[in-house]
Design a protein around this motif. Structure first.
Motif, PDB file in Angstrom:
ATOM      1  N   ASN A   1       0.786  -1.155   0.101  1.00  0.00           N
ATOM      2  CA  ASN A   1      -0.061  -0.019  -0.056  1.00  0.00           C
ATOM      3  C   ASN A   1       0.907   1.334   0.328  1.00  0.00           C
ATOM      4  O   ASN A   1       2.020   1.258   0.594  1.00  0.00           O
ATOM      5  N   HIS A   2       0.345   2.363  -0.653  1.00  0.00           N
ATOM      6  CA  HIS A   2       0.879   3.628  -0.353  1.00  0.00           C
ATOM      7  C   HIS A   2       0.116   4.378   0.894  1.00  0.00           C
ATOM      8  O   HIS A   2      -1.001   4.155   0.941  1.00  0.00           O
ATOM      9  N   VAL A   3       1.096   4.337   1.836  1.00  0.00           N
ATOM     10  CA  VAL A   3       0.492   4.960   3.182  1.00  0.00           C
ATOM     11  C   VAL A   3       0.205   6.490   3.319  1.00  0.00           C
ATOM     12  O   VAL A   3       1.481   7.163   3.171  1.00  0.00           O
ATOM     13  N   VAL A   4      -0.881   6.947   3.556  1.00  0.00           N
ATOM     14  CA  VAL A   4      -0.699   8.299   4.116  1.00  0.00           C
ATOM     15  C   VAL A   4      -0.914   8.345   5.753  1.00  0.00           C
ATOM     16  O   VAL A   4      -1.764   7.842   6.220  1.00  0.00           O
ATOM     17  N   VAL A   5       0.192   8.772   5.988  1.00  0.00           N
ATOM     18  CA  VAL A   5       0.574   8.910   7.627  1.00  0.00           C
ATOM     19  C   VAL A   5      -0.163  10.185   7.856  1.00  0.00           C
ATOM     20  O   VAL A   5       0.175  11.162   7.937  1.00  0.00           O
ATOM     21  N   ALA A   6      -1.604   9.987   8.662  1.00  0.00           N
ATOM     22  CA  ALA A   6      -2.204  11.127   8.998  1.00  0.00           C
ATOM     23  C   ALA A   6      -2.168  11.159  10.434  1.00  0.00           C
ATOM     24  O   ALA A   6      -2.478  10.299  11.206  1.00  0.00           O
ATOM     25  N   ASP A   7      -1.899  12.587  11.068  1.00  0.00           N
ATOM     26  CA  ASP A   7      -1.777  12.533  12.691  1.00  0.00           C
ATOM     27  C   ASP A   7      -2.076  14.174  12.827  1.00  0.00           C
ATOM     28  O   ASP A   7      -1.646  14.890  11.987  1.00  0.00           O
ATOM     29  N   ALA A   8      -2.445  14.489  14.104  1.00  0.00           N
ATOM     30  CA  ALA A   8      -2.709  15.885  14.384  1.00  0.00           C
ATOM     31  C   ALA A   8      -1.161  16.162  14.551  1.00  0.00           C
ATOM     32  O   ALA A   8      -1.237  17.579  14.428  1.00  0.00           O
TER      33      ALA A   8
ATOM     34  N   PHE B   1       9.542   2.361   0.937  1.00  0.00           N
ATOM     35  CA  PHE B   1       8.201   2.404   0.957  1.00  0.00           C
ATOM     36  C   PHE B   1       7.653   3.693   0.309  1.00  0.00           C
ATOM     37  O   PHE B   1       8.329   4.856   0.285  1.00  0.00           O
ATOM     38  N   SER B   2       6.371   3.494  -0.350  1.00  0.00           N
ATOM     39  CA  SER B   2       5.703   4.779  -0.546  1.00  0.00           C
ATOM     40  C   SER B   2       4.963   5.354   0.273  1.00  0.00           C
ATOM     41  O   SER B   2       3.895   4.553   0.988  1.00  0.00           O
ATOM     42  N   ALA B   3       4.943   6.584   0.664  1.00  0.00           N
ATOM     43  CA  ALA B   3       4.119   7.452   1.721  1.00  0.00           C
ATOM     44  C   ALA B   3       4.027   8.937   1.537  1.00  0.00           C
ATOM     45  O   ALA B   3       5.046   9.412   0.957  1.00  0.00           O
ATOM     46  N   THR B   4       2.913   9.271   2.228  1.00  0.00           N
ATOM     47  CA  THR B   4       2.640  10.786   2.115  1.00  0.00           C
ATOM     48  C   THR B   4       2.340  11.200   3.709  1.00  0.00           C
ATOM     49  O   THR B   4       1.310  10.486   4.269  1.00  0.00           O
ATOM     50  N   PRO B   5       2.743  12.197   4.158  1.00  0.00           N
ATOM     51  CA  PRO B   5       2.125  12.902   5.290  1.00  0.00           C
ATOM     52  C   PRO B   5       0.873  13.713   5.212  1.00  0.00           C
ATOM     53  O   PRO B   5       0.623  14.111   4.135  1.00  0.00           O
ATOM     54  N   SER B   6       0.276  13.791   6.258  1.00  0.00           N
ATOM     55  CA  SER B   6      -0.918  14.453   6.104  1.00  0.00           C
ATOM     56  C   SER B   6      -1.281  15.040   7.576  1.00  0.00           C
ATOM     57  O   SER B   6      -1.324  14.285   8.735  1.00  0.00           O
ATOM     58  N   THR B   7      -1.601  16.199   7.765  1.00  0.00           N
ATOM     59  CA  THR B   7      -1.991  16.860   9.116  1.00  0.00           C
ATOM     60  C   THR B   7      -3.501  16.483   9.278  1.00  0.00           C
ATOM     61  O   THR B   7      -4.245  17.170   8.479  1.00  0.00           O
ATOM     62  N   LEU B   8      -4.074  15.892  10.209  1.00  0.00           N
ATOM     63  CA  LEU B   8      -5.466  15.634  10.444  1.00  0.00           C
ATOM     64  C   LEU B   8      -5.556  15.319  11.855  1.00  0.00           C
ATOM     65  O   LEU B   8      -5.180  14.407  12.419  1.00  0.00           O
ATOM     66  N   ASP B   9      -6.481  16.273  12.603  1.00  0.00           N
ATOM     67  CA  ASP B   9      -6.990  16.076  13.805  1.00  0.00           C
ATOM     68  C   ASP B   9      -8.388  15.644  13.923  1.00  0.00           C
ATOM     69  O   ASP B   9      -9.309  16.326  13.420  1.00  0.00           O
TER      70      ASP B   9
END
Length: 266
Positions: free
Chosen positions: A29-36, A53-61
């Motif tokens: 999987n391409h992982v979207v690391v979503a974290d506050a 690995f394939s990954a993208t960060p995301s700011t998510l509260d």
């Protein structure tokens, strides 16, 4: 992008969040690391990329509806789809029910239940438009049977189980599945390393594994992640509205005070 896109809330967490992200990445999987915490999301993303690995960060509260909606919108715009959502963001509480405050109650329910609902609601719109997807909510063995001090925590996770069943029923026509994974007593990676971690914690974990687990090996965060990766995949395409427990048999074991004996196969 041909890889399945997996969004993991709380993915920046150093224990369970990381274990789930790593397992999903290992399963392609391409992982979207979503974290506050944007720094935590970036740190976990960098580690995954360093491992190839394939990954993208995301700011998510998850406690902020506008943050959830904006993050999901940005993910869809950037990556084109969302194949699975893992609601891993959560908090615990060890406090007797008689001492629980309204702030305690609101905080646990807002993160563990409402946050998961908001994320599922936002992602389900994307999944419905693309023809389906998978939602995996992270529960706990405390939703099956709890201990003193964990009453409110177990209540919040039991509510999450009910929410998951409702999501499975309501979203089934859109080919969106929803399931729960219940982790048992997790061992942090540093506690598994004899050269690091707190020796007292390691000893306590080892004693628990011997007495309260059928399989006496430590449960790693990635073990939970592997169960999540299965439910997120097409291999589980007909599995929805159910629960998968990763606790080395703790919830199946009736505590026995007799001396442990090895049973020889007949």
């Amino acid at each position: 992008m041909t890889q399945p896109i997996s969004v993991v809330t709380g993915g920046g967490g150093p224990q369970l969040g990381w274990g789930i992200c790593l397992a999903l990445a290992e399963h392609g999987n391409h992982v979207v690391v979503a974290d506050a915490d944007p720094e935590a999301a970036s740190r976990a993303t960098s580690l995954l990329r360093e491992m190839g690995f394939s990954a993208t960060p995301s700011t998510l509260d998850v406690t902020d509806l506008s943050s959830v909606q904006e993050a999901i919108k940005q993910i869809e715009t950037r990556l084109g789809r969302i194949d699975s959502l893992v609601n891993s963001a959560g908090i615990g509480l060890d406090k007797p029910i008689q001492l629980v405050t309204s702030l305690d109650f609101d905080r646990l329910m807002h993160v563990n239940v409402r946050g998961a609902m908001w994320c599922a609601s936002a992602v389900s719109r994307v999944m419905a438009a693309q023809g389906g997807g998978s939602i995996v909510n992270i529960g706990t063995v405390h939703a099956l049977g709890t201990a003193t001090g964990y009453g409110l925590y177990s209540a919040s996770k039991s509510a999450l189980v009910s929410l998951s069943r409702a999501l499975a029923v309501e979203l089934g026509d859109d080919r969106i599945r929803c399931n729960v994974v219940h982790p048992g007593a997790l061992r942090r990676e540093q506690d598994l390393d004899p050269e690091s971690g707190d020796p007292e914690v390691r000893e306590r974990h080892a004693a628990f594994a011997q007495v309260r687990q059928v399989i006496h090996s430590p449960i790693r965060p990635v073990d939970v992640g592997n169960a999540v990766a299965f439910l997120a995949s097409d291999a589980a395409r007909m599995i929805t509205g159910t629960e998968l427990t990763v606790d080395a048999g703790t919830s199946a074991l009736l505590h026995d005070l007799r001396p442990a004996t090895k049973h020889q196969p007949r």
